[in-house]
Design an enzyme around this catalytic site. Structure first.
Site, PDB file in Angstrom:
ATOM      1  CG  HIS A  57      -1.978  -1.006   1.222  1.00 23.64           C
ATOM      2  ND1 HIS A  57      -3.243  -0.810   0.727  1.00 23.64           N
ATOM      3  CD2 HIS A  57      -1.939  -2.288   1.649  1.00 23.64           C
ATOM      4  CE1 HIS A  57      -3.948  -1.923   0.869  1.00 23.64           C
ATOM      5  NE2 HIS A  57      -3.176  -2.831   1.426  1.00 23.64           N
ATOM      6  CE  LYS A  89      -6.134  14.116   0.000  1.00 23.71           C
ATOM      7  NZ  LYS A  89      -6.289  12.898  -0.772  1.00 23.71           N
ATOM      8  NE  ARG A  90      -3.201  10.391   9.894  1.00 22.32           N
ATOM      9  CZ  ARG A  90      -2.935   9.518  10.869  1.00 22.32           C
ATOM     10  NH1 ARG A  90      -3.814   8.589  11.175  1.00 22.32           N
ATOM     11  NH2 ARG A  90      -1.806   9.586  11.544  1.00 22.32           N
ATOM     12  CE  LYS A 127      -2.068  10.912   2.818  1.00 24.06           C
ATOM     13  NZ  LYS A 127      -2.810  10.023   1.900  1.00 24.06           N
ATOM     14  CB  THR A 171      -9.982   4.952  -0.910  1.00 22.55           C
ATOM     15  OG1 THR A 171      -9.377   5.335   0.338  1.00 22.55           O
ATOM     16  CG2 THR A 171      -9.336   3.678  -1.404  1.00 22.55           C
ATOM     17  CE  LYS A 192     -13.968   6.075   1.091  1.00 20.23           C
ATOM     18  NZ  LYS A 192     -13.035   6.179   2.237  1.00 20.23           N
TER      19      LYS A 192
HETATM   20  C1  26W Z   1       4.368   0.944   9.860  1.00 21.83           C
HETATM   21  C2  26W Z   1       3.672   2.244   9.775  1.00 21.83           C
HETATM   22  C3  26W Z   1       2.685   2.275   8.667  1.00 21.83           C
HETATM   23  C4  26W Z   1       1.325   2.347   8.953  1.00 21.83           C
HETATM   24  C5  26W Z   1       0.402   2.362   7.927  1.00 21.83           C
HETATM   25  C6  26W Z   1       3.108   2.212   7.355  1.00 21.83           C
HETATM   26  C7  26W Z   1       2.187   2.215   6.343  1.00 21.83           C
HETATM   27  C8  26W Z   1       0.849   2.292   6.629  1.00 21.83           C
HETATM   28  C9  26W Z   1      -0.177   2.251   5.535  1.00 21.83           C
HETATM   29  C10 26W Z   1       0.247   1.277   4.451  1.00 21.83           C
HETATM   30  C11 26W Z   1      -0.424   3.600   4.976  1.00 21.83           C
HETATM   31  C12 26W Z   1      -1.673   3.646   4.162  1.00 21.83           C
HETATM   32  O1  26W Z   1      -2.760   3.728   4.696  1.00 21.83           O
HETATM   33  N1  26W Z   1      -1.539   3.641   2.835  1.00 21.83           N
HETATM   34  C13 26W Z   1      -2.662   3.991   2.000  1.00 21.83           C
HETATM   35  O2  26W Z   1      -3.352   2.821   1.608  1.00 21.83           O
HETATM   36  C14 26W Z   1      -4.522   3.153   0.886  1.00 21.83           C
HETATM   37  C15 26W Z   1      -5.286   1.883   0.615  1.00 21.83           C
HETATM   38  O3  26W Z   1      -4.628   1.117  -0.324  1.00 21.83           O
HETATM   39  C16 26W Z   1      -4.180   3.906  -0.387  1.00 21.83           C
HETATM   40  O4  26W Z   1      -5.360   4.299  -1.030  1.00 21.83           O
HETATM   41  C17 26W Z   1      -3.338   5.134  -0.076  1.00 21.83           C
HETATM   42  O5  26W Z   1      -2.895   5.748  -1.270  1.00 21.83           O
HETATM   43  C18 26W Z   1      -2.160   4.753   0.792  1.00 21.83           C
HETATM   44  O6  26W Z   1      -1.453   5.902   1.225  1.00 21.83           O
END
Ligand code: 26W
Length: 808
Positions: free
Chosen positions: A355, A544-545, A550, A652, A656
């Site tokens: 992701h 978004k975050r 971003k 995502t 929406k």
């Molecule tokens: C280890 C810390 C950590 C925590 C969460 C690393 C990475 C993450 C996630 C992978 C971050 C995340 O939410 N990524 C998002 O995933 C969505 C679903 O696929 C995508 O639509 C977003 O573009 C992506 O940033």
């Protein structure tokens, strides 16, 4: 589907009130009423779930197991009632019993067991898997505290804890008898006997994993899956009598370990930190999950030789990667499999979704930590690594660079993505562009060796929640135009909505619905936050975050640019424009928190400056969460998707907004690329560098030059550096854009994209002023959003990765 009358529901609710709370309807509080309604809905779902489970047992169905450290579920009462087809009846029953359905729904806390995109995606997929009648289970941790609640105090983010369980546990069913034991620490003891290698752990610390199951109803089906949330409990009460035997300290250790594991969700999104508690959480939920799958399988089939035929384990990013060595461990140490067969089964069971390609998000655990916390798991990983390196040496002719890039254990680190790529039978990205970058760049060498593993599955969102439920008037219009509600189960049918593109009555109604949603949202904001939104202005939203990639800051820069134009000419006729931001920052992310402060300083300045009256507004909406998104997205007219190209894996939120008829201003990034493909140049506002251009420009990028060649840009940066009337300076932000740290200025290339962004914003406003065209564009966006339904994504997974059948 059994249907319920209002009176039947009322009598069920009344029964719950009496038996569980000792209250009659007239004595019940809103909380009692919420819980009673949840219990009634839960009973219906449990009946369905037991049937579902029996059916898949009887048919030996292949099952999907979706492992994720996050499920951002939001609220459930309205959603479950909707899926069960009893929403209208339930609302009538609630009203009849003297309560307001809207207030009751609003009183439910969000189940915020996730940070952002990855967690919300998992929640949307649960809905689709049930709706498509796929036997599937989600697994995660029953965090006591979900994602923090954000308060804005004096312009800055303050985090409050989110104790959701006192109400949220209405949906959970504890199954003590399905408890599993998870071991940490200790040391490995092994010996050979009769040609078999016996391995066990001694002096380890044990934690009990207790399932708290949440039922997941599908839409218009009785098929009901489960989200299994593991709670951590200590296996032993601390008993002072053991003190002398040395058992006491061990008991205390186990108690404290158990108490903290399920305490809190880590709030960092896209940023890895090697914290040992996080590692404990990961292994805890993974080990409990694998054991529970294996135990059920063995009880049914009496063998594990067919395990990979009956199960597929999908891991949501690398966070649950421990399933690989854990399944190996169980097969070898507990069921006496040899390495080769254990490896065959494991590597034919697990599939990995990536992701993010942000380097700082890639997980790599310190070898020492893994070794001391999970000694047996570490041994197995080392063995996987050795065998993998042997194969790589052969395949790449001893090319040391390739070994260095691809090794699983290297230089004191265990590299989780490499472990996944080596072991899983499928690896996928989450949008066409992202999957392409994975094979061209991040996993290029692995792709050379096993290209057949690599796939794309573009993300999708639950369109029943994110269109029909949150925007009922739009749903009605679609049903009226297309002549049925077919699109709810067949999202491709949304395309029929486009037949109304030249129907002025439909276009007028579409505009009215947007206006009603804006007013509804404005009223809510006024009531909840005392904010006065100008409903005659364009609602332009970035939610978004908060992350530098971003580029909320690019949005801010454009707003400052508009403000300066007004300052130059206070009489300027301009399209009234209301900019809304909503974003949580990771608590330790200093720059992200500064950007929140900047937005709030700018907001105070602009909203209080008389020259901006009826022209320009900026608001930062606190505590962005699922339930806020549900109110805000239907009211949005412009959707900001402006990440540096190549950085946003998919997005995502973009989908929406599109479904709700907002027009996108965005870069060619993530799923925006596929939105652009669907919409053509005429129905989306694309700007900025492409990901290839970003990559080409990177080595010699000079943000300072961009600033010096664009006086308007320089002026914007100067204003931000100087700050606004609250006296705060933001020169540290602008310095990072212009000078950066160790020569790394403007990592996300805001200055390179500024001019084209400003120009495109001008195009948005021009388009907005031609009402008919704008409404047509909105309609086309809705009509072509069908491929971004989670049902389509789940069918892709089912066809290409899971190989399971689904409802047609
Ligand atoms: C280890 C810390 C950590 C925590 C969460 C690393 C990475 C993450 C996630 C992978 C971050 C995340 O939410 N990524 C998002 O995933 C969505 C679903 O696929 C995508 O639509 C977003 O573009 C992506 O940033």
């Amino acid at each position: 589907m059994h249907s319920y009358t209002k009176l039947e529901l009322e009598s069920l609710i009344e029964g719950k009130l009496r038996r569980n709370f000792g209250r009659t309807v007239s004595e019940a509080t809103q909380l009692h009423m919420f819980k009673a309604c949840a219990m009634v809905i839960r009973d219906i779902m449990s009946e369905h779930q037991m049937e579902t489970s029996k059916r898949s047992y009887d048919t030996d169905a292949r099952e999907v197991h979706y492992l994720s450290l996050e499920f951002l579920m939001g609220r459930s009462l309205e959603k479950n009632a909707y899926n069960l087809g009893v929403l209208d009846t339930l609302k009538d029953a609630i009203s009849d019993m003297g309560f307001s359905p809207a207030d009751l729904f609003e009183s439910e806390p969000d189940a915020g067991l996730g940070n952002g995109g990855l967690g919300r995606l998992a929640a949307c997929y649960l809905d689709s898997m049930s709706t498509l009648e796929i036997p599937a289970t989600g697994y995660s941790i029953c965090y006591q505290l979900g994602i923090f609640k954000q308060k804005i105090v004096d312009g800055a983010q303050v985090e409050l804890s989110d104790d959701w369980l006192d109400k949220g546990d209405a949906w959970l069913m504890t199954k003590m008898d399905e408890t599993e034991l998870v071991n940490f620490g200790g040391h490995v003891v092994d010996y050979w006997e009769d040609g078999f290698h016996h391995v066990s752990l001694e002096d380890c610390t044990t934690v009990m994993a207790v399932p708290r199951d949440m039922e997941i109803a599908g839409y218009q089906t009785e098929h009901t899956n489960v989200l299994r949330l593991w709670d951590a409990k200590s296996p032993v009460p601390v008993n002072m009598n053991f003190y002398s035997t040395g058992e006491y300290l061990k008991a205390v250790e186990e108690q404290t370990m158990a108490e903290v594991i399920a305490k809190v969700l880590y709030p960092a999104d896209n940023h890895y930190e090697g914290k040992s508690l996080r590692l404990k959480q990961q292994y805890f939920f993974v080990s409990a999950t694998v054991q529970s799958i294996v135990h059920k399988h063995f009880a049914k089939y009496g063998t594990l030789h067919n395990f990979h035929e009956k199960h597929v384990i999908q891991i949501n990013d690398t966070h649950p990667t421990w399933v690989i060595p854990e399944l190996m461990r169980i097969l070898m140490d507990e069921y006496e499999f040899g390495w080769d067969e254990a490896w065959y089964i494991t590597s034919h069971t697990v599939a990995y979704t990536n992701h993010t390609i942000l380097a700082e998000a890639l997980e790599h655990w310190p070898q020492n930590l893994v070794e001391s916390l999970l000694p047996r798991i570490f041994q197995i990983i080392c063995e996987i690594n050795q065998r993998y390196l042997d194969e790589l040496r052969l395949f790449f002719n001893n090319d040391g660079n390739k070994l260095y890039e691809m090794a699983i254990v290297w230089n004191g680190d265990v590299r989780m993505a490499n472990l996944c790529v080596a072991s899983c039978f499928a690896v996928n990205g989450v949008s066409a562009l992202h999957s392409d970058i994975l094979v061209r760049d991040v996993f290029h060498d692995a792709w050379l060796r096993t290209p057949e593993k690599f796939q794309n599955v573009t993300n999708g969102v639950d369109h029943r929640r994110w269109l029909a439920e949150v925007n009922p008037a739009l749903n009605d219009l679609i049903v009226q135009v297309t002549g049925s509600d077919d699109y709810l189960l067949h999202p491709a049918a949304l395309s029929e909505f486009e037949t109304a593109k030249n129907d002025s009555a439909v276009l007028t109604r579409l505009a009215e619905i947007k206006q009603e949603n804006k007013v509804r949202f404005a009223n809510h904001m006024k009531k909840q936050n005392g904010i006065l939104l100008n409903t005659d202005a364009i609602f332009d939203v970035q939610s978004k975050r908060l992350h530098e990639y971003k580029r909320q800051l690019l949005n801010v820069m454009h707003i400052v640019y508009l403000y300066q134009q007004l300052q130059d000419n206070p009489q300027l006729e301009m399209q009234p424009h209301t900019f809304l931001f909503a974003a949580k920052a990771a608590p330790g992310y200093v720059m992200a928190k500064k950007i929140i402060q900047l937005i709030n300083s700018l907001s105070r300045q602009i909203n209080n400056d008389p020259i901006c009256k009826d022209k320009l507004q900026v608001f930062f909406l606190e505590n962005y969460c699922v339930s806020l998104a549900e109110r805000m997205i239907p009211a949005a007219e412009v959707s900001e998707q402006i990440s540096t190209a190549g950085k946003e894996a998919s997005g995502t939120g973009n989908m929406k907004f599109m479904m709700n008829g907002a027009l996108t201003i965005g870069t060619e990034d993530g799923a925006n690329v596929e939105m652009h493909q669907q919409l053509g140049d005429d129905n989306i506002f694309i700007f900025g560098l492409t990901s290839d251009e970003v990559a080409d420009m990177r080595p010699h990028y000079n943000s300072y030059e961009y600033m010096m060649h664009n006086p308007a840009l320089k002026r914007v940066l100067d204003a931000i550096a100087a700050g606004f009337s609250d006296g705060r300076s933001y020169s540290d932000i602008t310095n990072s854009l212009i000078f950066g740290q160790n020569g790394h200025a403007d990592e996300y290339m805001l200055l390179a994209d500024f001019a084209s962004y400003v120009k495109r914003q001008g195009d948005v406003v021009a388009a907005y002023q031609d009402k008919t065209t704008w409404n047509q564009m909105a309609l086309v966006n809705i009509a072509r959003s069908g491929i971004f339904a989670a049902d389509r994504s789940i069918r892709d997974y089912a066809d290409n990765i899971w190989h399971v059948p689904y409802r047609g």
